[in-house]
Design an enzyme around this catalytic site. Structure first.
Site, short mmCIF file in Angstrom:
data_model
loop_
_atom_site.label_atom_id
_atom_site.label_comp_id
_atom_site.label_asym_id
_atom_site.label_seq_id
_atom_site.Cartn_x
_atom_site.Cartn_y
_atom_site.Cartn_z
N GLN A 113 0.59 -1.25 0.49
CA GLN A 113 0.39 0.20 0.02
C GLN A 113 0.95 0.89 -0.25
OE1 GLN A 113 -2.54 0.68 3.59
NE2 GLN A 113 -4.13 1.35 2.72
N HIS A 142 -7.74 2.45 -0.42
CA HIS A 142 -8.33 3.19 -2.02
C HIS A 142 -8.06 1.88 -2.77
CE1 HIS A 142 -3.61 3.12 -1.40
NE2 HIS A 142 -3.41 1.77 -3.09
N VAL A 186 0.56 4.13 -0.46
CA VAL A 186 -0.24 4.85 0.30
C VAL A 186 -1.34 4.97 1.07
CG1 VAL A 186 -1.48 7.26 0.73
CG2 VAL A 186 -0.46 7.11 -1.28
#
Length: 137
Positions: free
Chosen positions: A90, A96, A92
């Site tokens: 991931q 998402h 960030v």
């Protein structure tokens, strides 16, 4: 802690926005697997799916379903790849959902794929416009 996705949601960092509702926000991935690769985020900053409040599950996944159909339509794709990472891979730390258009023979194998950039700002704007239109925004 500074979060680039929160900054995108709050219009601090520019992005090619393709969808927005009260709880969700979607934009083109800056390093797409294929053109039309969309990231869908909850507006609320949470790191993982487990952190997402239950009342936001249905709105987020309804938006994912709507965007999956819009991306396929806009990109004239034969299918799609819809996925999310939780912590590992991931890039960030903000939940998402990846929505990636697919066509038979596109070369995507498993969970490892090369990334690319849009050829130009005009190409990214045109693709974002097509997805916005397909999703009704």
């Amino acid at each position: 802690m500074k979060c680039v996705f929160c900054e995108i949601v709050n219009s601090i960092v520019p992005a090619y926005v393709v969808y927005e509702d009260d709880q969700s926000f979607a934009f083109l991935d800056a390093r797409p697997v294929f053109p039309g690769h969309v990231l869908l985020v909850p507006k609320l900053h949470v790191e993982t799916l487990a952190d997402l409040p239950g009342k936001l599950l249905e709105p987020l996944f309804s938006a994912a379903q709507r965007l999956e159909q819009a991306v396929e339509s806009a990109m004239k794709a034969q299918g799609s790849f819809v996925a999310m990472n939780n912590r590992v891979s991931q890039s960030v730390p903000h939940l998402h959902v990846h929505i990636v258009p697919r066509t038979k023979g596109d070369g995507l194998r498993g969970f490892f794929w090369p990334r690319s950039k849009y050829e130009s700002v005009a190409q990214a704007e045109e693709i974002a416009s097509r997805i916005r239109e397909a999703v009704g925004q």
